[in-house]
Design a protein around this motif. Structure first.
Motif, PDB file in Angstrom:
ATOM      1  N   LYS A  20       0.850  -1.192   0.000  1.00  0.00           N
ATOM      2  CA  LYS A  20       0.000   0.000   0.000  1.00  0.00           C
ATOM      3  C   LYS A  20       0.888   1.244   0.000  1.00  0.00           C
ATOM      4  CE  LYS A  20      -3.765   2.067   2.625  1.00  0.00           C
ATOM      5  NZ  LYS A  20      -4.533   2.031   3.869  1.00  0.00           N
ATOM      6  N   LEU A  21       0.682   2.104  -0.983  1.00  0.00           N
ATOM      7  CA  LEU A  21       1.298   3.430  -0.914  1.00  0.00           C
ATOM      8  C   LEU A  21       0.330   4.230  -0.056  1.00  0.00           C
ATOM      9  CD1 LEU A  21       3.761   4.981  -2.196  1.00  0.00           C
ATOM     10  CD2 LEU A  21       2.075   6.092  -3.622  1.00  0.00           C
ATOM     11  N   ASP A  22       0.796   4.652   1.112  1.00  0.00           N
ATOM     12  CA  ASP A  22      -0.127   4.959   2.188  1.00  0.00           C
ATOM     13  C   ASP A  22      -0.236   6.447   2.507  1.00  0.00           C
ATOM     14  OD1 ASP A  22      -1.819   4.573   4.266  1.00  0.00           O
ATOM     15  OD2 ASP A  22      -0.396   3.537   5.566  1.00  0.00           O
ATOM     16  N   ASN A  23      -1.292   7.073   2.030  1.00  0.00           N
ATOM     17  CA  ASN A  23      -1.646   8.423   2.469  1.00  0.00           C
ATOM     18  C   ASN A  23      -0.457   9.405   2.370  1.00  0.00           C
ATOM     19  OD1 ASN A  23      -3.743  10.010   3.451  1.00  0.00           O
ATOM     20  ND2 ASN A  23      -2.874  10.002   5.504  1.00  0.00           N
ATOM     21  N   ILE A  24       0.047   9.529   1.154  1.00  0.00           N
ATOM     22  CA  ILE A  24       1.226  10.390   0.943  1.00  0.00           C
ATOM     23  C   ILE A  24       0.802  11.857   0.854  1.00  0.00           C
ATOM     24  CG2 ILE A  24       3.121  10.940  -0.669  1.00  0.00           C
ATOM     25  CD1 ILE A  24       3.521   8.177   0.497  1.00  0.00           C
ATOM     26  N   ASN A  25       1.462  12.684   1.644  1.00  0.00           N
ATOM     27  CA  ASN A  25       1.281  14.141   1.564  1.00  0.00           C
ATOM     28  C   ASN A  25       2.649  14.744   1.272  1.00  0.00           C
ATOM     29  OD1 ASN A  25      -1.586  14.843   2.403  1.00  0.00           O
ATOM     30  ND2 ASN A  25      -0.964  13.339   3.935  1.00  0.00           N
ATOM     31  N   LEU A  26       2.765  15.429   0.145  1.00  0.00           N
ATOM     32  CA  LEU A  26       4.081  15.938  -0.271  1.00  0.00           C
ATOM     33  C   LEU A  26       3.892  17.220  -1.073  1.00  0.00           C
ATOM     34  CD1 LEU A  26       7.186  15.504  -0.752  1.00  0.00           C
ATOM     35  CD2 LEU A  26       6.567  14.131  -2.748  1.00  0.00           C
ATOM     36  N   ARG A  27       4.539  18.271  -0.605  1.00  0.00           N
ATOM     37  CA  ARG A  27       4.460  19.541  -1.338  1.00  0.00           C
ATOM     38  C   ARG A  27       5.872  19.967  -1.727  1.00  0.00           C
ATOM     39  NH1 ARG A  27       0.464  23.275   2.239  1.00  0.00           N
ATOM     40  NH2 ARG A  27      -1.401  22.849   1.032  1.00  0.00           N
ATOM     41  N   ILE A  28       6.086  20.131  -3.012  1.00  0.00           N
ATOM     42  CA  ILE A  28       7.427  20.503  -3.476  1.00  0.00           C
ATOM     43  C   ILE A  28       7.400  21.934  -4.003  1.00  0.00           C
ATOM     44  CG2 ILE A  28       9.260  19.945  -5.121  1.00  0.00           C
ATOM     45  CD1 ILE A  28       8.176  17.058  -5.130  1.00  0.00           C
ATOM     46  N   PRO A  29       8.193  22.834  -3.402  1.00  0.00           N
ATOM     47  CA  PRO A  29       8.232  24.205  -3.907  1.00  0.00           C
ATOM     48  C   PRO A  29       8.934  24.275  -5.272  1.00  0.00           C
ATOM     49  CG  PRO A  29       9.181  24.045  -1.693  1.00  0.00           C
ATOM     50  CD  PRO A  29       9.026  22.648  -2.216  1.00  0.00           C
ATOM     51  N   TYR A  30       8.700  25.345  -5.989  1.00  0.00           N
ATOM     52  CA  TYR A  30       9.352  25.553  -7.290  1.00  0.00           C
ATOM     53  C   TYR A  30      10.878  25.620  -7.131  1.00  0.00           C
ATOM     54  CZ  TYR A  30       5.038  26.469  -9.803  1.00  0.00           C
ATOM     55  OH  TYR A  30       3.827  26.326 -10.410  1.00  0.00           O
ATOM     56  N   GLY A  31      11.575  25.127  -8.135  1.00  0.00           N
ATOM     57  CA  GLY A  31      13.019  25.349  -8.233  1.00  0.00           C
ATOM     58  C   GLY A  31      13.897  24.409  -7.431  1.00  0.00           C
ATOM     59  N   ARG A  32      13.329  23.373  -6.836  1.00  0.00           N
ATOM     60  CA  ARG A  32      14.141  22.463  -6.025  1.00  0.00           C
ATOM     61  C   ARG A  32      14.584  21.252  -6.854  1.00  0.00           C
ATOM     62  NH1 ARG A  32      15.702  25.101  -1.885  1.00  0.00           N
ATOM     63  NH2 ARG A  32      15.967  23.247  -0.590  1.00  0.00           N
ATOM     64  N   ILE A  33      15.702  20.669  -6.474  1.00  0.00           N
ATOM     65  CA  ILE A  33      16.081  19.358  -7.013  1.00  0.00           C
ATOM     66  C   ILE A  33      15.839  18.367  -5.879  1.00  0.00           C
ATOM     67  CG2 ILE A  33      17.898  17.922  -7.985  1.00  0.00           C
ATOM     68  CD1 ILE A  33      19.259  20.317  -9.072  1.00  0.00           C
ATOM     69  N   VAL A  34      14.859  17.503  -6.085  1.00  0.00           N
ATOM     70  CA  VAL A  34      14.421  16.620  -4.999  1.00  0.00           C
ATOM     71  C   VAL A  34      14.802  15.177  -5.309  1.00  0.00           C
ATOM     72  CG1 VAL A  34      12.445  15.836  -3.636  1.00  0.00           C
ATOM     73  CG2 VAL A  34      12.436  18.138  -4.630  1.00  0.00           C
ATOM     74  N   GLY A  35      15.558  14.562  -4.422  1.00  0.00           N
ATOM     75  CA  GLY A  35      15.903  13.152  -4.577  1.00  0.00           C
ATOM     76  C   GLY A  35      14.904  12.306  -3.818  1.00  0.00           C
ATOM     77  N   LEU A  36      14.322  11.322  -4.519  1.00  0.00           N
ATOM     78  CA  LEU A  36      13.369  10.408  -3.883  1.00  0.00           C
ATOM     79  C   LEU A  36      14.125   9.112  -3.569  1.00  0.00           C
ATOM     80  CD1 LEU A  36      10.422   9.579  -3.175  1.00  0.00           C
ATOM     81  CD2 LEU A  36      10.175   8.850  -5.553  1.00  0.00           C
ATOM     82  N   ILE A  37      14.204   8.802  -2.278  1.00  0.00           N
ATOM     83  CA  ILE A  37      14.975   7.617  -1.886  1.00  0.00           C
ATOM     84  C   ILE A  37      14.098   6.642  -1.101  1.00  0.00           C
ATOM     85  CG2 ILE A  37      17.228   8.757  -1.874  1.00  0.00           C
ATOM     86  CD1 ILE A  37      16.957   9.012   1.200  1.00  0.00           C
ATOM     87  N   GLY A  38      14.586   5.428  -0.976  1.00  0.00           N
ATOM     88  CA  GLY A  38      13.849   4.395  -0.247  1.00  0.00           C
ATOM     89  C   GLY A  38      14.345   3.044  -0.711  1.00  0.00           C
ATOM     90  N   GLU A  39      14.150   2.025   0.112  1.00  0.00           N
ATOM     91  CA  GLU A  39      14.657   0.694  -0.226  1.00  0.00           C
ATOM     92  C   GLU A  39      13.902   0.110  -1.420  1.00  0.00           C
ATOM     93  OE1 GLU A  39      12.637   1.435   2.226  1.00  0.00           O
ATOM     94  OE2 GLU A  39      11.170  -0.151   2.517  1.00  0.00           O
ATOM     95  N   ASN A  40      14.393  -1.013  -1.961  1.00  0.00           N
ATOM     96  CA  ASN A  40      13.681  -1.710  -3.042  1.00  0.00           C
ATOM     97  C   ASN A  40      12.263  -2.002  -2.583  1.00  0.00           C
ATOM     98  OD1 ASN A  40      16.685  -3.377  -3.682  1.00  0.00           O
ATOM     99  ND2 ASN A  40      15.658  -2.162  -5.211  1.00  0.00           N
TER     100      ASN A  40
END
Ligand SMILES: Nc1ncnc2c1ncn2[C@@H]1O[C@H](COP(=O)(O)OP(=O)(O)OP(=O)(O)O)[C@@H](O)[C@H]1O
Length: 291
Positions: A20-40
């Motif tokens: 289950k991808l569980d109730n994700i809340n994520l706000r990314i401001p303009y102009g950022r370089i965002v790395g998405l990490i996490g295990e396999n």
């Protein structure tokens, strides 16, 4: 009107039989370089696929440029460059064929930009996709993603399976491109040195939950890593410990950098991204969230 956030995800949920991808809340401001990490299997590709409306969500909403990513998919995708794990073009096409197709899809498609990226990357535009190496395919796909003046790049594993030289080349190009045009990048990776090189922020997913979204510098400034024996551990104020991880009687602790701790600690260091991931995945969380 320009919104505050380029990506605004609320209560996003996706159910598979065993995940289950569980109730994700994520706000990314303009102009950022965002790395998405996490295990396999943490849910990175699932999140990216939902953002690109490639799979159906069960709940929640995704706004990109302030607009619903499903209702306004065509409009939004004109301004997004994306690269997903598998090359989405037929293997008998070459870069020249892809250029023709892209011209008819993107109103802002720029042949000169595409040609110059292919040249920069040394991709032979007459070779079929089936004749390209994995690195070459990734470079070709990245050139496609970058040749229609996107404001947002969404890249799933852009550097996976590439040798360090090609990886470095891609990261440098991305960094230059982002700086010149002030765009936003959201990219998943397992290679934490990639993040050290270009990421402003880290979004960390574990078991389908977003554990934190924080500026990398803030994480490394606010927390320190202590390694100590059980004896020393017992003398530390537990309120100061954010995460505890014990292996073979050695304690690794993530604690706030302004905490007081005994002065005979064995090792004190700034946590690397690998340390942070390991501690969050294997350790015991002593407080609710990073703050
Ligand atoms: N179509 C599907 N049907 C059922 N389960 C799926 C499907 N797609 C993904 N999953 C499951 O969802 C979970 C998350 O997968 P996902 O690909 O998002 O992880 P990831 O973080 O990208 O992993 P990796 O780093 O290995 O690429 C896994 O347990 C996977 O088996």
């Amino acid at each position: 009107m320009k919104m505050n956030y380029i990506v605004d995800i609320s209560n996003l949920t996706k159910n598979y039989s065993n995940f289950k991808l569980d109730n994700i809340n994520l706000r990314i401001p303009y102009g950022r370089i965002v790395g998405l990490i996490g295990e396999n299997g943490a849910g990175k590709t699932t999140l990216i696929s939902l953002m690109l409306n490639q799979i159906k969500k069960d709940n929640g909403s995704i706004k990109i440029f302030g607009e619903d990513n499903i209702k306004e998919e065509n409009k939004i995708k004109q301004k997004i460059g994306f690269l997903v794990d598998e090359c989405c073009f037929h293997s008998c096409l070459n870069a020249k064929d892809i250029r023709k197709i892209m011209r008819s899809i993107y109103t802002q498609w720029n042949d000169a930009e595409f040609n110059s990226l292919l040249k920069h990357f040394n991709v032979d535009s007459s070779k079929k996709i089936s004749e390209l190496s994995k690195g070459m395919k990734n470079k070709l796909m990245l050139a496609v993603a970058m040749s229609h003046s996107p404001s947002l790049l969404i890249l799933d594993e852009v550097t996976s399976g590439l040798d360090p030289v090609v990886r470095d080349e891609i990261l440098l190009l991305l960094k230059d491109y982002v700086q010149q045009r002030q765009i936003t990048v959201f990219f998943s990776t397992h290679i934490t040195s990639d993040l050290d090189k270009i990421a402003d922020d880290l979004a960390f997913i574990h078991n389908g939950k977003l554990i934190f979204y924080e500026p990398l510098q803030k994480l490394q400034k606010d927390y320190i890593l202590l390694k100590c024996s059980k004896d020393v551990y017992q003398r530390i104020n537990k309120e100061d410990i954010f995460i505890t991880f014990c292996r073979e009687n050695e304690y690794s602790l993530l604690i706030r950098s302004d905490s007081r701790y005994p002065n005979n600690i064995d090792v004190i260091s700034t946590p690397t991204i690998d340390d942070i991931m390991l501690l969050f995945i294997k350790g015991d969380l002593m407080h609710d969230r990073v703050n």
